[in-house]
Design an enzyme around this catalytic site. Structure first.
Site, short mmCIF file in Angstrom:
data_model
loop_
_atom_site.label_atom_id
_atom_site.label_comp_id
_atom_site.label_asym_id
_atom_site.label_seq_id
_atom_site.Cartn_x
_atom_site.Cartn_y
_atom_site.Cartn_z
N LEU A 89 0.80 -1.24 -0.08
CA LEU A 89 -0.01 -0.45 0.39
C LEU A 89 1.41 0.87 -0.15
CD1 LEU A 89 -3.10 -0.79 2.51
CD2 LEU A 89 -2.59 -1.23 0.27
N ASP A 90 0.45 2.46 -0.67
CA ASP A 90 1.26 3.67 -0.84
C ASP A 90 1.55 4.37 0.88
OD1 ASP A 90 0.70 3.83 -3.34
OD2 ASP A 90 -0.62 4.68 -3.77
N VAL A 91 2.35 4.59 0.90
CA VAL A 91 2.96 5.24 2.22
C VAL A 91 1.04 6.35 2.84
CG1 VAL A 91 3.87 7.24 3.69
CG2 VAL A 91 5.05 5.79 2.55
N THR A 93 -2.05 5.62 1.82
CA THR A 93 -2.84 4.87 2.09
C THR A 93 -3.18 3.76 3.21
OG1 THR A 93 -2.82 4.88 -1.01
CG2 THR A 93 -3.90 3.06 0.83
#
Length: 314
Positions: free
Chosen positions: A146-148, A150
């Site tokens: 997951l993105d930082v 998100t």
């Protein structure tokens, strides 16, 4: 094409190939040596890229046959996992094969060059979870990310069997990943599919874009609730490209609220008190790698996203 290498392998000398004739120097260096545009421009600015023995600016147009000499920086050392307690990282489920976490905002999945903040892998190590050793050293056990910025539910493999089975399941699209996103405006149609290839942005580092010839990327969406200025949508990913949801909705001209990187309205973000994209990994379903049973994990909205929804409804 021939190339010579000095001791240490950091100095390279070669002619500009015909295919790069007329290209900017920084672009040519990036293409030839697999560097980012920013890294290539920095080399040129530092005088570490010579054309026919002379320092040239980034905007210099190279010509086929010109002699290019580039001194590359030494390779970066691989990031290492450092056990570090991560406030807000919640273990949803753990057994001998997998650990499922609810990831807070501001936390990366694993260490990477340039990232000095907390990571899921470091947080799990700090509380005693042993992760599978498969994969690169800094991301052992990681089967998806997951993105930082998100939040939401994420699974990490603890056993080697689980790593192998889950990697295959993600690759074969046998894992159901559902996200909730708040996007600007109202989608037309309210339910649909975005099928558009994604690759690195041709001009901006750290961004991705819909690019002809990119990797196949498919996003399904369904509007849950509409507000005067935005919509809450349920998103199901068929593929898992970097920034896929953010890129696809930005391409539709309905970027995730708060996602200033991909064109969101900063005024709306400020009104909703958001300093990141409204995007949450809501649900993850897959067959357990050992038992074969279907398992499903759901994550509630964190406080900042819930507050933003309440403000939209007021």
């Amino acid at each position: 094409m021939t190339a010579t290498f000095a001791a240490g392998g950091d100095h390279r000398s070669l002619p500009v190939p015909d295919g790069l004739d007329g290209m900017r120097l920084d672009q040519a260096v990036a293409r030839l040596f697999g560097l980012s545009r920013t890294a290539a421009a920095a080399l040129v600015d530092d005088g570490a890229a010579l054309v026919d023995g002379a320092v040239r600016p980034n905007s210099h147009k190279v010509r086929a046959g010109s002699w290019l000499e580039v001194t590359l920086p030494p390779p970066a050392t691989a990031p290492v996992v450092v056990p570090q307690a991560v406030p807000g990282l919640r273990v949803v489920h753990a057994d001998d094969d997998i650990v499922v976490v609810d990831k807070p905002v501001g936390v990366a999945a694993h260490p990477s060059p340039g990232w000095t903040g907390p990571t899921v892998i470091g947080g799990l190590a700090a509380i005693g979870h042993t992760i599978a050793t498969s994969g690169a050293a800094e991301r052992q056990g990681v089967v998806h990310r997951l993105d930082v910025g998100t939040t939401g539910v994420m699974v990490v493999a603890k056993s080697e069997q689980a790593y192998s089975v889950l990697k295959r399941a993600f690759k074969c699209r046998e894992v159901e990943k559902r996200y909730h996103a708040v996007v600007q405006g109202h989608l037309d149609p309210l339910r649909g599919t975005v099928d558009a290839p994604i690759d690195r942005h041709p001009h901006h580092d750290y961004r991705w874009a819909v690019v002809s010839g990119g990797k196949p990327s498919i996003t399904h969406y369904d509007t849950i609730e509409a507000f005067p200025s935005a919509s809450l949508v349920d998103v199901r990913l068929e593929t898992g490209r970097t920034h896929q949801i953010r890129v696809h909705f930005s391409t539709l001209r309905h970027p995730c609220v708060g996602d200033l990187t991909y064109g969101a309205d900063p005024t709306l973000a400020a009104r909703l008190k958001l300093d990141r994209q409204w995007l949450h990994a809501r649900e993850l379903s897959f067959q357990h790698p050992r038992t074969g049973d279907e398992v499903r994990f759901v994550s509630d909205y964190p406080d900042d996203l819930g507050r933003a929804l309440d403000l939209l409804r007021d």
